[in-house]
Design an enzyme around this catalytic site. Structure first.
Site, PDB file in Angstrom:
ATOM      1  N   VAL A  48       0.720  -0.959  -0.199  1.00  0.00           N
ATOM      2  CA  VAL A  48      -0.085   0.059   0.494  1.00  0.00           C
ATOM      3  C   VAL A  48       0.514   1.259   0.068  1.00  0.00           C
ATOM      4  CG1 VAL A  48      -1.876  -0.800   0.927  1.00  0.00           C
ATOM      5  CG2 VAL A  48      -0.276   0.205   2.733  1.00  0.00           C
ATOM      6  N   GLU A  96       5.113   3.086   0.194  1.00  0.00           N
ATOM      7  CA  GLU A  96       6.476   2.660  -0.142  1.00  0.00           C
ATOM      8  C   GLU A  96       7.235   4.162   0.185  1.00  0.00           C
ATOM      9  OE1 GLU A  96       8.514   1.347  -3.286  1.00  0.00           O
ATOM     10  OE2 GLU A  96      10.600   0.357  -1.978  1.00  0.00           O
ATOM     11  N   GLY A  97       8.140   4.176   1.465  1.00  0.00           N
ATOM     12  CA  GLY A  97       8.613   5.190   1.632  1.00  0.00           C
ATOM     13  C   GLY A  97      10.076   5.316   1.486  1.00  0.00           C
ATOM     14  N   TYR A 101      12.337   4.452   3.682  1.00  0.00           N
ATOM     15  CA  TYR A 101      12.871   3.321   3.553  1.00  0.00           C
ATOM     16  C   TYR A 101      12.638   1.900   3.833  1.00  0.00           C
ATOM     17  CZ  TYR A 101      12.249   4.089   9.229  1.00  0.00           C
ATOM     18  OH  TYR A 101      11.381   3.644   9.875  1.00  0.00           O
ATOM     19  N   VAL A 107       5.444  -0.336   2.578  1.00  0.00           N
ATOM     20  CA  VAL A 107       4.376  -0.549   3.712  1.00  0.00           C
ATOM     21  C   VAL A 107       3.430  -1.596   2.832  1.00  0.00           C
ATOM     22  CG1 VAL A 107       2.381   0.023   5.377  1.00  0.00           C
ATOM     23  CG2 VAL A 107       4.315   1.695   4.940  1.00  0.00           C
ATOM     24  N   LYS A 125       5.152  -2.513   7.843  1.00  0.00           N
ATOM     25  CA  LYS A 125       5.342  -1.904   7.677  1.00  0.00           C
ATOM     26  C   LYS A 125       7.182  -2.437   7.475  1.00  0.00           C
ATOM     27  CE  LYS A 125       8.195   3.138   8.138  1.00  0.00           C
ATOM     28  NZ  LYS A 125       7.583   4.356   9.133  1.00  0.00           N
ATOM     29  N   ASP A 152       8.860  15.720  11.412  1.00  0.00           N
ATOM     30  CA  ASP A 152       8.996  14.812   9.406  1.00  0.00           C
ATOM     31  C   ASP A 152       7.347  14.990   9.566  1.00  0.00           C
ATOM     32  OD1 ASP A 152       9.119  14.742   7.283  1.00  0.00           O
ATOM     33  OD2 ASP A 152       9.188  12.411   7.128  1.00  0.00           O
TER      34      ASP A 152
HETATM   35  P1  ADP Z   1       8.343   5.999   5.221  1.00  0.00           P
HETATM   36  O1  ADP Z   1       9.352   6.429   6.819  1.00  0.00           O
HETATM   37  O2  ADP Z   1       9.133   5.032   4.490  1.00  0.00           O
HETATM   38  O3  ADP Z   1       7.921   7.570   4.598  1.00  0.00           O
HETATM   39  P2  ADP Z   1       5.882   5.538   6.603  1.00  0.00           P
HETATM   40  O4  ADP Z   1       5.534   5.028   7.981  1.00  0.00           O
HETATM   41  O5  ADP Z   1       5.451   7.595   5.593  1.00  0.00           O
HETATM   42  O6  ADP Z   1       7.096   5.581   5.620  1.00  0.00           O
HETATM   43  O7  ADP Z   1       4.367   4.457   5.257  1.00  0.00           O
HETATM   44  C1  ADP Z   1       5.357   5.109   3.650  1.00  0.00           C
HETATM   45  C2  ADP Z   1       3.396   5.379   3.729  1.00  0.00           C
HETATM   46  O8  ADP Z   1       2.958   4.185   3.627  1.00  0.00           O
HETATM   47  C3  ADP Z   1       2.597   6.207   4.011  1.00  0.00           C
HETATM   48  O9  ADP Z   1       2.405   7.332   2.817  1.00  0.00           O
HETATM   49  C4  ADP Z   1       1.214   5.668   4.021  1.00  0.00           C
HETATM   50  O10 ADP Z   1       0.432   6.032   2.521  1.00  0.00           O
HETATM   51  C5  ADP Z   1       1.539   3.982   3.658  1.00  0.00           C
HETATM   52  N1  ADP Z   1       1.635   3.711   4.970  1.00  0.00           N
HETATM   53  C6  ADP Z   1       2.576   3.825   6.288  1.00  0.00           C
HETATM   54  N2  ADP Z   1       1.832   3.681   7.689  1.00  0.00           N
HETATM   55  C7  ADP Z   1       0.361   2.980   7.191  1.00  0.00           C
HETATM   56  C8  ADP Z   1      -0.955   2.412   8.001  1.00  0.00           C
HETATM   57  N3  ADP Z   1      -0.726   2.433   9.244  1.00  0.00           N
HETATM   58  N4  ADP Z   1      -1.863   2.078   7.378  1.00  0.00           N
HETATM   59  C9  ADP Z   1      -1.830   1.721   6.101  1.00  0.00           C
HETATM   60  N5  ADP Z   1      -1.154   2.717   5.203  1.00  0.00           N
HETATM   61  C10 ADP Z   1       0.154   3.716   5.821  1.00  0.00           C
HETATM   62 MG    MG Z   2       6.535   8.704   5.136  1.00  0.00          MG
END
Ligand code: ADP
Ligand code: MG
Length: 302
Positions: A9, A11-12, A14, A17, A32, A125
């Site tokens: 769903v 990808e960030g 690092y 998800v 994650k 952030d």
């Molecule tokens: P990063 O540190 O790589 O940015 P995030 O925690 O922001 O990681 O997660 C990346 C993306 O994954 C988010 O922008 C969101 O779209 C999705 N995501 C993250 N956590 C959740 C969650 N608990 N439920 C659904 N989607 C999530």
């Molecule tokens: Mg993020």
């Protein structure tokens, strides 16, 4: 295995998800998976931080860490599943939201941020993409990959934190010391973005970010921020006057006077004068009409 990963769903930087579920309960969850392949000698610090800080915090407006597990040498965080985020909602022009909805989102965001600060944690952030929505409309502060403990006054920190558009002026100047005021600045920029429905300070690179920020809000001077001119990059700056109240009223056409005060409190150049999370929460903006919407009634799905 107690959890399944069903589909990707997000990808960030690092992490990847996935949507999944918990076998025993059928509860929907997010997993994650931290990319650790490049860090053969152990886990990336950001992963450790994220786990540590999320474990310390439980609050309705902070994402819940349900569990952690290892698989194929990767660390996996099991999080409550949050179907959408504020960036998606801002960008989807088929979703209409009202000043009362914005007020509800600001209230929830600030409660989450206050909870972090009260627990001596800087998020570092905050941006719409890291403010996630629960199925019943609660905002959850998420993504603690850059978080750290509030530093002792003389501790030296990296100023290379926070996504550019949401970066406070002290970080733009490369300050080696900063406080929880950096998170409040980000919330102020998010508030402006909610009212404008476009990013408020979209700098194209780090130099342009200063230009865009000071053109909109005025270049800080030693008068309101003692010694700001001693930052290395200061003399290269164009000096812009701060915007007049009327200019702000024209730019933020729907904002009440208290809403403008609230925004200006969060966007003060001098971090020592910037409002704290408590000051924000006690602001008249939250006391005047309209009251914040009931989160569960805000329609964020088009
Ligand atoms: P990063 O540190 O790589 O940015 P995030 O925690 O922001 O990681 O997660 C990346 C993306 O994954 C988010 O922008 C969101 O779209 C999705 N995501 C993250 N956590 C959740 C969650 N608990 N439920 C659904 N989607 C999530
Ligand atoms: Mg993020």
């Amino acid at each position: 295995m107690e959890y399944t990963k069903e589909k990707k769903v997000g990808e960030g930087t690092y992490a990847v998800v996935y949507l999944g579920s918990q076998h025993s309960t059928g509860r929907k969850i997010a997993v994650k998976e931290i990319k650790t392949s490049e860090f053969k000698d152990g886990l990336d610090m950001s992963a450790i931080r994220e786990v540590k800080y999320l474990q310390e915090m439980q609050h309705p407006n902070v994402i819940e860490l349900i569990d952690i597990f290892m698989a194929y040498d990767n660390l996996n965080l099991v999080l409550e599943f949050l179907p959408t985020d504020l960036e998606v909602v801002i960008k989807d022009k088929s979703i209409l939201f009202t000043p009362a909805d914005i007020k509800a989102w600001m209230l929830m965001t600030l409660r989450g941020v206050y909870h972090c600060h009260r627990n001596f944690i800087l998020h570092r952030d905050l941006k719409p993409n890291n403010l996630l929505f629960s199925p019943n409309g609660q905002i959850k502060v998420a993504d603690f990959g850059l978080a750290r403990a509030i530093p002792a006054p003389h501790e030296i920190l990296t100023s290379n934190v926070v996504t550019r558009w949401y970066r406070a002026p002290e970080l733009l100047f490369g300050a080696k010391h900063y406080t929880s005021a950096i998170d409040i600045w980000s919330v102020g920029v998010i508030f402006a973005e909610l009212m404008l429905r476009i990013p408020y300070l979209p700098g194209q690179n780090d130099v342009d970010q200063m230009e865009v920020t000071f053109r909109a809000l005025g270049t800080p001077t030693d008068r309101d921020w003692p010694e700001v001119s001693s930052f290395m990059t200061y003399n290269k700056l164009q000096i812009y006057p701060p915007p007049s109240r009327d200019e702000l009223r024209k730019r933020f056409i729907a904002a009440s006077e208290y809403a403008l005060d609230f925004m200006c409190g969060m966007l003060k150049m001098n971090p020592q004068k910037r409002w704290t999370a408590v000051q924000c929460l006690e602001s008249d903006y939250f006391k005047e009409l309209p009251p914040p919407s009931d989160p569960s009634t805000i329609k964020i799905r088009s």
